[in-house]
Write an enzyme that holds these catalytic residues in place. Structure first.
Site, PDB file in Angstrom:
ATOM      1  N   VAL A 112       0.841  -1.191   0.000  1.00 55.14           N
ATOM      2  CA  VAL A 112       0.000   0.000   0.000  1.00 55.14           C
ATOM      3  C   VAL A 112       0.878   1.244   0.000  1.00 55.14           C
ATOM      4  CG1 VAL A 112      -1.773   1.295   1.242  1.00 55.14           C
ATOM      5  CG2 VAL A 112      -1.823  -1.202   1.269  1.00 55.14           C
ATOM      6  N   SER A 113       0.668   2.141  -0.966  1.00 51.84           N
ATOM      7  CA  SER A 113       1.368   3.415  -1.016  1.00 51.84           C
ATOM      8  C   SER A 113       2.892   3.202  -1.003  1.00 51.84           C
ATOM      9  CB  SER A 113       0.895   4.299   0.147  1.00 51.84           C
ATOM     10  OG  SER A 113       1.292   5.635  -0.018  1.00 51.84           O
ATOM     11  N   TRP A 114       3.597   3.692   0.024  1.00 55.28           N
ATOM     12  CA  TRP A 114       5.047   3.480   0.136  1.00 55.28           C
ATOM     13  C   TRP A 114       5.386   2.002   0.043  1.00 55.28           C
ATOM     14  CZ3 TRP A 114       8.180   0.886   3.630  1.00 55.28           C
ATOM     15  CH2 TRP A 114       9.542   1.246   3.671  1.00 55.28           C
TER      16      TRP A 114
END
Length: 282
Positions: A112-114
């Site tokens: 998720v994301s990073w």
């Protein structure tokens, strides 16, 4: 020699999830392990920047029969600081050793994301271990189409994890989607936060400095699901479209929400991910 010790009880854990402190080649990691159907391929999850593993519990609990593994990266949540800074490739190697410690030779991988950057790196480094890949609200690294500068500047500060009042005040601006429509949603999210150290947060920022997956995405062979919110101020949907275009065996699904749809709609997101993971390999 790797050792495992039980962590002190800190929160009321959802049924079927346990937390352990695991020594992975000299680095202690705080790891959440979710039970699942015997023999099922586990889902290895990489969280977003500054996010402790408790923030993944709503999604984890909705993955009813699937085993899953989620850990605090060094310097975040309950994992102590590392002896040295790390890069995506060293973190991917640490995750591989964690899987081996837990007795797994194969895993599906999500980020998720990073954490989506780490998931891409893991898939590249360990194609025989990574069976399928799920990329959620993420990008290709420094080559990404950026969000608004005002939003990115707020993301660059750890204050949103250390000051829950501040988090509530900026949630709709940086996360968009459901947080714009219901300002009570952030309370549940903030309740699960554990403050990370400034140093740990900076290590995460530095780890991705200069990193990009664009030159080698075309070499990924894993079936890949790319999920993106249509109202994501942090990582605009153009980034998901780029990932889905460059990864040969990828498909894109858009969600009518913001950056944290995995938090605001955990049941629906888990159902989408589980359906993809259950599809037979071609």
């Amino acid at each position: 020699m790797n050792t495992t010790t039980k962590a002190r009880p800190e929160v009321k854990l959802p049924k079927g999830i346990r937390i352990e402190m695991i020594d992975v080649r000299g680095q202690m990691l705080r790891v959440a392990i979710k039970e699942g159907a015997e023999g099922a391929v586990p889902l290895l999850m990489f969280n977003g920047i500054g996010a402790n593993l408790e923030l993944g519990f709503p999604f984890l609990t909705e993955l009813t029969d699937r085993p899953a593994i989620l850990f605090d990266v060094p310097g975040v949540g309950g994992s102590p600081m590392p002896a040295l800074p790390y890069r995506p490739n060293t973190m991917a190697r640490m995750a591989k050793h964690l899987l081996q410690h837990l007795g797994h030779t194969q895993a599906d991988v999500s980020g998720v994301s990073w954490g989506g950057g780490l998931a891409q790196q893991f898939a590249r480094q360990y194609p025989r271990i990574c069976r399928k890949l799920v990329l959620v609200a993420t990008s290709s690294g420094w080559t990404m189409v950026p969000g608004k500068p005002s939003v990115l500047s707020k993301m660059g500060s750890i204050k949103r994890y250390t000051d829950k009042g501040y988090m509530r005040s900026i949630a709709s601006e940086i996360y968009g989607g459901a947080f714009r429509r219901d300002d009570t949603l952030i309370d549940a999210h903030a309740a699960g936060m554990r403050p990370s150290s400034n140093a740990g947060y900076m290590l995460q920022l530095l780890a991705m400095t200069g990193w990009t997956s664009v030159p080698w995405l075309w070499r990924l062979k894993q079936p890949t699901l790319v999920l993106s919110g249509t109202d994501d101020p942090l990582i605009p949907v153009a980034n998901a479209k780029l990932l889905a275009h460059l990864i040969p065996n990828a498909r894109l699904e858009l969600v009518e929400d913001g950056h944290l749809f995995v938090v605001t709609s955990p049941k629906e997101t888990a159902a989408t991910v589980a359906a993809f993971l259950d599809e037979p390999l071609s």
